[in-house]
Design a protein around this motif. Structure first.
Motif, mmCIF file in Angstrom:
data_model
loop_
_atom_site.group_PDB
_atom_site.id
_atom_site.type_symbol
_atom_site.label_atom_id
_atom_site.label_comp_id
_atom_site.label_asym_id
_atom_site.label_seq_id
_atom_site.Cartn_x
_atom_site.Cartn_y
_atom_site.Cartn_z
ATOM 1 N N ASN A 147 0.825 -1.220 0.000
ATOM 2 C CA ASN A 147 0.000 0.000 0.000
ATOM 3 C C ASN A 147 0.853 1.261 0.000
ATOM 4 O OD1 ASN A 147 -2.411 1.361 -0.150
ATOM 5 N ND2 ASN A 147 -2.893 1.184 2.022
ATOM 6 N N ARG A 148 1.956 1.213 -0.743
ATOM 7 C CA ARG A 148 2.820 2.387 -0.818
ATOM 8 C C ARG A 148 2.069 3.541 -1.491
ATOM 9 N NH1 ARG A 148 6.769 -0.242 -5.350
ATOM 10 N NH2 ARG A 148 5.547 0.353 -7.184
ATOM 11 N N LEU A 196 3.702 9.231 5.220
ATOM 12 C CA LEU A 196 2.365 9.113 4.627
ATOM 13 C C LEU A 196 1.735 7.803 5.084
ATOM 14 C CD1 LEU A 196 0.235 10.235 2.669
ATOM 15 C CD2 LEU A 196 1.405 8.999 0.831
ATOM 16 N N GLN A 197 0.920 7.893 6.148
ATOM 17 C CA GLN A 197 0.250 6.717 6.686
ATOM 18 C C GLN A 197 -1.246 6.964 6.892
ATOM 19 O OE1 GLN A 197 2.436 5.640 10.280
ATOM 20 N NE2 GLN A 197 3.965 4.543 9.086
ATOM 21 N N THR A 198 -1.761 8.036 6.300
ATOM 22 C CA THR A 198 -3.145 8.431 6.548
ATOM 23 C C THR A 198 -4.155 7.430 6.022
ATOM 24 O OG1 THR A 198 -3.031 9.776 4.533
ATOM 25 C CG2 THR A 198 -2.632 10.897 6.620
ATOM 26 N N CYS A 199 -3.767 6.605 5.067
ATOM 27 C CA CYS A 199 -4.689 5.630 4.502
ATOM 28 C C CYS A 199 -4.699 4.321 5.274
ATOM 29 C CB CYS A 199 -4.330 5.355 3.043
ATOM 30 S SG CYS A 199 -2.687 4.610 2.851
ATOM 31 N N LEU A 200 -3.861 4.189 6.286
ATOM 32 C CA LEU A 200 -3.697 2.922 6.981
ATOM 33 C C LEU A 200 -4.520 2.875 8.266
ATOM 34 C CD1 LEU A 200 0.195 2.508 6.728
ATOM 35 C CD2 LEU A 200 -1.548 1.645 5.156
ATOM 36 N N SER A 201 -5.022 1.695 8.588
ATOM 37 C CA SER A 201 -5.650 1.482 9.886
ATOM 38 C C SER A 201 -4.567 1.436 10.956
ATOM 39 C CB SER A 201 -6.422 0.164 9.884
ATOM 40 O OG SER A 201 -5.520 -0.937 9.787
ATOM 41 N N THR A 218 0.908 -0.287 12.623
ATOM 42 C CA THR A 218 1.779 -1.105 13.477
ATOM 43 C C THR A 218 2.541 -2.137 12.656
ATOM 44 O OG1 THR A 218 0.307 -0.812 15.376
ATOM 45 C CG2 THR A 218 1.817 -2.690 15.436
ATOM 46 N N ALA A 219 1.843 -2.770 11.720
ATOM 47 C CA ALA A 219 2.498 -3.776 10.875
ATOM 48 C C ALA A 219 3.560 -3.138 9.986
ATOM 49 C CB ALA A 219 1.451 -4.495 10.025
#
Length: 450
Positions: A125-126, A169-174, A179-180
């Motif tokens: 999910n880059r 850029l981690q705004t799309c991640l749960s 954490t993963a």
């Protein structure tokens, strides 16, 4: 090889965040110490200042030159871009062949006594589904790919930048996916150093016009940067003034609190500072050429990680070499040393306190960007609060820096200002001499005063 880096994606298009003054006590001058050390990681120290970086003969620019020898732009692109060492990107999930690809590059560089720059770019999910979307389909698969990547290095001395944008850029991640991802980035550092103790490994620091330094430091800490990496890289995803990156990177390092961590800055396209977009902006220029002789004790290297001329995803598909972009970068002159005038005005003074306004004038003919004004109080003033900027003070010596993304660029003939409140006991004499570092950073100039 397709290098699919873009400058962020849809999540980065809105107005950028203004950084909070989290590191008001950060010193900017080269050689400043950065608090206590964390446990030593399995890696070497800084690269020697005379390190020669590897020029990959199979880069996209070299392939374009070979296919277009008669192009009117070829000579300029060859001299200004192809003649400089650039990053080699590994962007494809290919666990069966990645080790041999990395080994071939590392071996070719070692045969010349040179140091390659490798960029890992295959995290799931880059780019949050932006122009550079892709990567391995699971974290487990990614870690297998990363392990194979590391095995290909052998014992080569190399710089490895781990997953640009992955921590910024981690705004799309749960929360679980964050954490993963953090664990996967940490794993990268572990296997790279375990397989190659001569690898210099750096994690994603974003850039100065993106996340606050405190937020970026927290993301880096969550990925175990203090135990698994040699430091942090910035500006792969933009064109920010070098001086801003030096200041911002030091804020991150100061917040992390580990003096053994250092900074790497991508200077490939920031010679004229930021444009009006992160995506293939016009009017940009090549920045400082790659070197390990940076002049700053906390900066290991200036590198060309993003190859100049490779699209961000607007002019062409992300990662496509575009000779028009390359030629524009090569022919647009970089902004040189600043020309400045400082007006220091005591607005009010009382027993034990004062307020001051400082006006910074650009007296040159080119933009003045990413500026830091330095002075030493002849009295015993201590700044307690500074507005419209950041500052550090050591004894009576002060460094005042622009706000990232707001007053960072002063047009020719224009001014910016900041103010501060301070205390004093014996004397509140005004300083009469000011120097400035701006644009590409490094060289200080003396400002005129009024």
């Amino acid at each position: 090889m397709h290098r699919a880096l873009t400058r962020g994606g849809p999540a980065r298009r809105p107005a950028r965040l203004r950084l909070t003054a989290v590191a008001a006590a950060v010193a900017f001058a080269g050689g400043t110490a950065l608090v206590q050390s964390a446990p030593a990681r399995a890696a070497t120290g800084a690269l020697p200042a005379n390190t020669t970086f590897y020029i990959n003969p199979n880069s996209a620019v070299e392939k374009w030159l070979a296919a277009n020898p008669g192009d009117s732009r070829a000579a300029t692109i060859s001299a200004k871009i192809a003649g400089q060492a650039q990053g080699t990107w590994f962007t494809t999930y290919n666990p069966a062949t990645i080790a041999s690809q990395v080994s071939a590059l590392a071996s070719a560089a070692a045969a010349k006594g040179q140091v390659p720059l490798l960029i890992m770019y295959d995290i799931p999910n880059r780019d949050c589904g932006g122009a550079s979307a892709g990567g391995a389909n699971t974290i487990a698969n990614y870690e297998g790919w990363a392990s194979a990547f590391a095995s290909g290095l052998g014992s080569a001395t190399a710089i490895v930048l781990v997953e640009p944008d992955s921590l910024a850029l981690q705004t799309c991640l749960s929360a679980a996916d964050v954490t993963a991802r953090d664990a996967a980035i940490s794993y990268d550092g572990q296997v790279l150093h375990a397989d190659d103790p001569n690898a210099h490994v750096y994690f994603d620091g974003g850039h100065s016009d993106w996340n606050p330094a405190s937020q970026q430091a927290a993301a880096l800490k969550a990925a175990n940067v203090t135990t698994e990496a040699n430091g942090v890289f910035t500006d792969v995803s933009n064109f920010e003034w070098n001086n801003d990156e030096l200041w911002y990177g030091q804020q991150i390092l100061q917040t992390l609190g580990d003096s053994s961590l250092h900074l790497v800055v991508d200077t490939s396209r920031n010679g004229a500072g930021p444009g009006n977009t992160w995506c293939d902006p016009s009017g940009r220029a090549l920045g400082l050429t790659p070197t390990a002789n940076t002049g700053y004790s906390y900066v290991d290297a200036f590198v060309w990680a993003k190859p100049p001329g490779e699209s961000d995803g607007c002019a062409d598909a992300a990662g496509t070499f575009d000779p028009a972009l390359a030629n524009a970068l090569a022919t647009n002159p970089p902004v040189g040393l600043p020309s400045c005038k400082i007006t220091y005005t005591v607005q009010s003074s009382w027993t034990g306190g004062l307020t001051v306004n400082v006006t910074v004038a650009n007296t040159g003919t080119a933009p003045l960007g990413g500026w830091t004004v330095n002075w030493t109080f002849p009295g015993d003033e201590k700044i307690t609060n500074l507005w419209e900027g950041y500052y550090s003070q050591t004894g009576e010596t002060v460094a005042a820096h622009d706000y990232f993304g707001t007053n960072q660029t002063i047009a020719a003939g224009s001014t910016a200002s900041f103010g501060f409140q301070g205390t004093w006991s014996a004397s509140n004499a005004s300083p009469t001499s000011f120097t400035m570092i701006a644009n590409n950073g490094g060289t200080a100039v003396t400002c005129a005063t009024s």
